[in-house]
Design a protein around this motif. Structure first.
Motif, PDB file in Angstrom:
ATOM      1  N   GLY A  41      12.554  -1.583   6.824  1.00  0.00           N
ATOM      2  CA  GLY A  41      11.745  -0.394   7.564  1.00  0.00           C
ATOM      3  C   GLY A  41      12.464   0.826   7.638  1.00  0.00           C
ATOM      4  N   PRO A  42      11.765   1.920   8.018  1.00  0.00           N
ATOM      5  CA  PRO A  42      12.121   3.089   7.870  1.00  0.00           C
ATOM      6  C   PRO A  42      13.114   3.502   9.007  1.00  0.00           C
ATOM      7  N   SER A  43      13.039   2.908  10.082  1.00  0.00           N
ATOM      8  CA  SER A  43      13.777   3.052  11.300  1.00  0.00           C
ATOM      9  C   SER A  43      14.903   2.256  11.570  1.00  0.00           C
ATOM     10  N   VAL A  44      14.802   1.052  10.588  1.00  0.00           N
ATOM     11  CA  VAL A  44      15.965   0.106  10.795  1.00  0.00           C
ATOM     12  C   VAL A  44      16.525  -0.449   9.384  1.00  0.00           C
ATOM     13  N   ASP A  45      16.325   0.269   8.453  1.00  0.00           N
ATOM     14  CA  ASP A  45      16.905   0.081   7.129  1.00  0.00           C
ATOM     15  C   ASP A  45      18.144   1.253   7.275  1.00  0.00           C
ATOM     16  N   ARG A  46      18.926   0.976   6.036  1.00  0.00           N
ATOM     17  CA  ARG A  46      19.913   2.141   6.062  1.00  0.00           C
ATOM     18  C   ARG A  46      19.339   3.336   5.917  1.00  0.00           C
TER      19      ARG A  46
END
Length: 99
Positions: A41-46
């Motif tokens: 996801g955009p806020s939990v991925d690298r």
């Protein structure tokens, strides 16, 4: 926020040390990051810091978590020291008690 405040208070009560103000939120943040491993996801991925939106998501996502979760936890851990109760073992001798 209430749960984080209570968790901080319990951590401060169990540790009976000012170190709980730093250790409890740090351990919580590490546990959250370990829990996010493998999540996409955009806020939990690298973070993708090559684009402005990536930098924005990185800063706002981490900053929001710190304000909403870690600050109340630190206040709870610090506030536990203000509650009256039985003297701590490290202060009993200074107060004229035994221990």
């Amino acid at each position: 926020m209430t749960v984080c405040f209570l968790v901080g208070g319990v951590a401060g009560w169990v540790a009976r040390s000012r170190w709980a103000v730093l250790v409890a939120p740090a351990a919580f943040a590490v546990a959250c990051e370990i829990g996010r491993i493998g999540v996409v996801g955009p806020s939990v991925d690298r973070p993708d810091l090559s684009a402005r939106i990536g930098v924005l998501v990185f800063v706002v996502g981490g900053g929001f978590q710190a304000v909403v979760q870690l600050v109340p936890m630190m206040l709870g851990a610090a506030g536990e020291r203000a509650w009256p109760g039985e003297p701590r073992p490290d202060t009993a001798n200074r107060l004229g008690g035994t221990g």
